[in-house]
Design a protein around this motif. Structure first.
Motif, PDB file in Angstrom:
ATOM      1  N   ALA A   1       0.831  -1.210   0.000  1.00 31.84           N
ATOM      2  CA  ALA A   1       0.000   0.000   0.000  1.00 31.84           C
ATOM      3  C   ALA A   1       0.863   1.256   0.000  1.00 31.84           C
ATOM      4  O   ALA A   1       0.472   2.279  -0.542  1.00 31.84           O
ATOM      5  N   THR A   2       2.036   1.172   0.620  1.00 28.06           N
ATOM      6  CA  THR A   2       3.000   2.275   0.517  1.00 28.06           C
ATOM      7  C   THR A   2       4.269   1.781  -0.161  1.00 28.06           C
ATOM      8  O   THR A   2       4.649   0.623   0.008  1.00 28.06           O
ATOM      9  N   PHE A   3       4.901   2.691  -0.886  1.00 32.71           N
ATOM     10  CA  PHE A   3       6.183   2.358  -1.516  1.00 32.71           C
ATOM     11  C   PHE A   3       7.363   2.731  -0.620  1.00 32.71           C
ATOM     12  O   PHE A   3       8.507   2.575  -1.017  1.00 32.71           O
ATOM     13  N   ASP A   4       7.102   3.242   0.592  1.00 30.01           N
ATOM     14  CA  ASP A   4       8.193   3.384   1.560  1.00 30.01           C
ATOM     15  C   ASP A   4       8.728   1.996   1.885  1.00 30.01           C
ATOM     16  O   ASP A   4       7.944   1.024   2.039  1.00 30.01           O
ATOM     17  N   THR A   5      10.026   1.907   2.023  1.00 28.54           N
ATOM     18  CA  THR A   5      10.623   0.631   2.452  1.00 28.54           C
ATOM     19  C   THR A   5      11.379   0.798   3.771  1.00 28.54           C
ATOM     20  O   THR A   5      11.849  -0.169   4.348  1.00 28.54           O
ATOM     21  N   VAL A   6      11.496   2.058   4.216  1.00 28.73           N
ATOM     22  CA  VAL A   6      12.125   2.359   5.501  1.00 28.73           C
ATOM     23  C   VAL A   6      11.095   3.139   6.308  1.00 28.73           C
ATOM     24  O   VAL A   6      10.490   4.088   5.786  1.00 28.73           O
ATOM     25  N   THR A   7      10.883   2.755   7.557  1.00 30.23           N
ATOM     26  CA  THR A   7       9.828   3.411   8.339  1.00 30.23           C
ATOM     27  C   THR A   7      10.211   4.862   8.647  1.00 30.23           C
ATOM     28  O   THR A   7      11.313   5.127   9.121  1.00 30.23           O
ATOM     29  N   PRO A   8       9.299   5.804   8.377  1.00 28.18           N
ATOM     30  CA  PRO A   8       9.604   7.202   8.669  1.00 28.18           C
ATOM     31  C   PRO A   8       9.598   7.450  10.182  1.00 28.18           C
ATOM     32  O   PRO A   8       8.867   6.781  10.923  1.00 28.18           O
ATOM     33  N   PRO A   9      10.391   8.425  10.634  1.00 27.73           N
ATOM     34  CA  PRO A   9      10.431   8.722  12.069  1.00 27.73           C
ATOM     35  C   PRO A   9       9.134   9.380  12.540  1.00 27.73           C
ATOM     36  O   PRO A   9       8.338   9.865  11.723  1.00 27.73           O
TER      37      PRO A   9
ATOM     38  N   GLN B   1      -1.297  -1.872  -7.029  1.00 24.12           N
ATOM     39  CA  GLN B   1      -2.100  -3.005  -7.497  1.00 24.12           C
ATOM     40  C   GLN B   1      -1.521  -4.355  -7.061  1.00 24.12           C
ATOM     41  O   GLN B   1      -0.292  -4.512  -7.148  1.00 24.12           O
ATOM     42  N   PRO B   2      -2.337  -5.299  -6.686  1.00 25.74           N
ATOM     43  CA  PRO B   2      -3.790  -5.190  -6.567  1.00 25.74           C
ATOM     44  C   PRO B   2      -4.186  -4.757  -5.152  1.00 25.74           C
ATOM     45  O   PRO B   2      -3.462  -5.017  -4.200  1.00 25.74           O
ATOM     46  N   ASN B   3      -5.359  -4.119  -5.053  1.00 26.84           N
ATOM     47  CA  ASN B   3      -5.896  -3.763  -3.739  1.00 26.84           C
ATOM     48  C   ASN B   3      -7.418  -3.641  -3.861  1.00 26.84           C
ATOM     49  O   ASN B   3      -7.980  -2.547  -3.890  1.00 26.84           O
ATOM     50  N   PRO B   4      -8.109  -4.787  -3.958  1.00 26.45           N
ATOM     51  CA  PRO B   4      -9.566  -4.741  -4.191  1.00 26.45           C
ATOM     52  C   PRO B   4     -10.333  -4.013  -3.096  1.00 26.45           C
ATOM     53  O   PRO B   4     -11.335  -3.341  -3.382  1.00 26.45           O
ATOM     54  N   ALA B   5      -9.857  -4.068  -1.858  1.00 24.80           N
ATOM     55  CA  ALA B   5     -10.587  -3.385  -0.778  1.00 24.80           C
ATOM     56  C   ALA B   5     -10.507  -1.871  -0.975  1.00 24.80           C
ATOM     57  O   ALA B   5     -11.519  -1.162  -0.880  1.00 24.80           O
TER      58      ALA B   5
ATOM     59  N   GLY C   1      -6.308   5.867 -14.660  1.00 25.59           N
ATOM     60  CA  GLY C   1      -5.087   5.455 -15.363  1.00 25.59           C
ATOM     61  C   GLY C   1      -4.198   4.591 -14.500  1.00 25.59           C
ATOM     62  O   GLY C   1      -4.371   4.541 -13.279  1.00 25.59           O
ATOM     63  N   VAL C   2      -3.287   3.922 -15.164  1.00 24.84           N
ATOM     64  CA  VAL C   2      -2.371   3.019 -14.465  1.00 24.84           C
ATOM     65  C   VAL C   2      -0.945   3.337 -14.886  1.00 24.84           C
ATOM     66  O   VAL C   2      -0.669   3.508 -16.080  1.00 24.84           O
ATOM     67  N   LEU C   3      -0.066   3.432 -13.928  1.00 26.05           N
ATOM     68  CA  LEU C   3       1.365   3.553 -14.214  1.00 26.05           C
ATOM     69  C   LEU C   3       1.966   2.161 -14.041  1.00 26.05           C
ATOM     70  O   LEU C   3       1.930   1.608 -12.937  1.00 26.05           O
ATOM     71  N   PRO C   4       2.491   1.594 -15.122  1.00 29.01           N
ATOM     72  CA  PRO C   4       2.938   0.202 -15.038  1.00 29.01           C
ATOM     73  C   PRO C   4       4.321   0.073 -14.398  1.00 29.01           C
ATOM     74  O   PRO C   4       5.250   0.804 -14.748  1.00 29.01           O
ATOM     75  N   GLU C   5       4.413  -0.821 -13.446  1.00 29.38           N
ATOM     76  CA  GLU C   5       5.703  -1.251 -12.879  1.00 29.38           C
ATOM     77  C   GLU C   5       6.568  -0.075 -12.434  1.00 29.38           C
ATOM     78  O   GLU C   5       7.762  -0.017 -12.709  1.00 29.38           O
ATOM     79  N   VAL C   6       5.948   0.852 -11.685  1.00 32.14           N
ATOM     80  CA  VAL C   6       6.701   2.008 -11.203  1.00 32.14           C
ATOM     81  C   VAL C   6       7.331   1.764  -9.829  1.00 32.14           C
ATOM     82  O   VAL C   6       8.152   2.548  -9.371  1.00 32.14           O
ATOM     83  N   GLY C   7       6.884   0.697  -9.163  1.00 35.06           N
ATOM     84  CA  GLY C   7       7.477   0.369  -7.866  1.00 35.06           C
ATOM     85  C   GLY C   7       8.058  -1.027  -7.890  1.00 35.06           C
ATOM     86  O   GLY C   7       7.575  -1.894  -8.643  1.00 35.06           O
ATOM     87  N   HIS C   8       9.091  -1.230  -7.067  1.00 33.05           N
ATOM     88  CA  HIS C   8       9.627  -2.584  -6.904  1.00 33.05           C
ATOM     89  C   HIS C   8       9.652  -2.863  -5.415  1.00 33.05           C
ATOM     90  O   HIS C   8      10.381  -2.212  -4.669  1.00 33.05           O
ATOM     91  N   LYS C   9       8.813  -3.785  -4.994  1.00 32.68           N
ATOM     92  CA  LYS C   9       8.702  -4.041  -3.557  1.00 32.68           C
ATOM     93  C   LYS C   9       8.379  -5.499  -3.327  1.00 32.68           C
ATOM     94  O   LYS C   9       7.642  -6.111  -4.121  1.00 32.68           O
ATOM     95  N   LEU C  10       8.901  -6.025  -2.239  1.00 32.50           N
ATOM     96  CA  LEU C  10       8.663  -7.417  -1.844  1.00 32.50           C
ATOM     97  C   LEU C  10       8.954  -8.366  -3.010  1.00 32.50           C
ATOM     98  O   LEU C  10       8.226  -9.321  -3.263  1.00 32.50           O
ATOM     99  N   GLY C  11       9.995  -8.024  -3.755  1.00 30.37           N
ATOM    100  CA  GLY C  11      10.482  -8.927  -4.789  1.00 30.37           C
ATOM    101  C   GLY C  11       9.748  -8.884  -6.115  1.00 30.37           C
ATOM    102  O   GLY C  11       9.950  -9.763  -6.957  1.00 30.37           O
ATOM    103  N   ARG C  12       8.904  -7.852  -6.323  1.00 32.58           N
ATOM    104  CA  ARG C  12       8.219  -7.802  -7.617  1.00 32.58           C
ATOM    105  C   ARG C  12       7.934  -6.360  -8.034  1.00 32.58           C
ATOM    106  O   ARG C  12       7.927  -5.450  -7.205  1.00 32.58           O
ATOM    107  N   TRP C  13       7.662  -6.191  -9.324  1.00 36.83           N
ATOM    108  CA  TRP C  13       7.252  -4.896  -9.842  1.00 36.83           C
ATOM    109  C   TRP C  13       5.781  -4.664  -9.537  1.00 36.83           C
ATOM    110  O   TRP C  13       4.967  -5.590  -9.634  1.00 36.83           O
ATOM    111  N   VAL C  14       5.472  -3.405  -9.175  1.00 31.79           N
ATOM    112  CA  VAL C  14       4.100  -3.071  -8.767  1.00 31.79           C
ATOM    113  C   VAL C  14       3.583  -1.894  -9.596  1.00 31.79           C
ATOM    114  O   VAL C  14       4.281  -0.882  -9.742  1.00 31.79           O
ATOM    115  N   ASP C  15       2.369  -2.040 -10.142  1.00 30.01           N
ATOM    116  CA  ASP C  15       1.684  -0.949 -10.852  1.00 30.01           C
ATOM    117  C   ASP C  15       0.967  -0.054  -9.835  1.00 30.01           C
ATOM    118  O   ASP C  15       0.551  -0.535  -8.773  1.00 30.01           O
ATOM    119  N   THR C  16       0.767   1.219 -10.199  1.00 28.23           N
ATOM    120  CA  THR C  16      -0.132   2.057  -9.400  1.00 28.23           C
ATOM    121  C   THR C  16      -1.283   2.534 -10.280  1.00 28.23           C
ATOM    122  O   THR C  16      -1.067   2.910 -11.438  1.00 28.23           O
TER     123      THR C  16
END
Ligand SMILES: CC(C)(COP(=O)(O)OP(=O)(O)OC[C@H]1O[C@@H](n2cnc3c(N)ncnc32)[C@H](O)[C@@H]1OP(=O)(O)O)[C@@H](O)C(=O)NCCC(=O)NCCS
Length: 161
Positions: free
Chosen positions: A27-35, A118-122, A136-151
């Protein structure tokens, strides 16, 4: 059960809810927890940061933020909502958004955007329920948990709603 403005005493709970998605969700593309200061900053300024509280416990929050800093975007906001896992699927997200969108209407905001990895049906069902449309969809703009993620971008023009 109530939706209210977040206060300093809520920030640890808000941070814990968000940090769980940083570590284990897309749900977030942060990979390091913000302070904690990251959340403190949202208590002031043009943002709304709302919490839903049940039996004295914060079980979720929703916020609005500037979409982009340039002046012509002034009446556009980006929104998001995060719930503790135990609070999902029983209307809490809807309750938070109802108050948040009323606030934005009162502020004279014209367009509200949500960016949904994506995906986030809820999340998509929640936004659709308030009249947002998938624009609209931006394809494969994030890489997280070992895969490319669309938004997917979802938009609601408040003056039309
Ligand atoms: C996305 C989230 C905020 C939704 O809030 P929620 O309180 O669980 O959703 P609600 O119970 O208010 O339900 C809203 C709608 O979503 C639907 N929904 C809820 N969970 C669902 C699921 N797992 N799959 C499909 N639809 C779902 C509900 O049926 C309802 O639809 P309706 O209005 O047509 O009846 C919540 O699941 C969450 O915090 N998820 C993790 C963080 C996240 O993804 N945040 C969004 C970032 S864009």
């Amino acid at each position: 059960m109530s939706v209210r403005d977040a206060e300093a005493g809520d920030l640890a709970a808000i941070k814990a809810i968000y940090d769980a998605q940083v570590a284990g969700g897309i749900a977030t593309f942060d990979t390091v927890t913000p302070p904690l200061e990251h959340w403190q900053d949202k208590l002031t300024g043009p943002h709304h940061l709302l919490v839903d509280e049940e039996d004295g416990r914060v079980q979720g929050y929703a916020y609005s933020a500037t979409y982009r800093p340039r002046a012509a975007y002034d009446r556009t906001r980006e929104v998001s909502v995060y719930l503790d896992e135990s609070a999902r699927g029983r209307g809490v997200g809807r309750r938070l958004y109802a108050v948040l969108l009323d606030r934005l209407r009162a502020d004279g905001v014209h367009t509200v955007l949500a960016v949904i990895a994506q995906p986030n049906p809820a999340s998509e069902a929640l936004h659709r329920g308030f009249g947002f449309e998938r624009v609209g969809v931006l394809p494969e703009v994030g890489h997280k948990l070992g895969r490319w993620v669309d938004t997917a971008f979802w938009a609601l023009v408040l003056d039309d709603a």
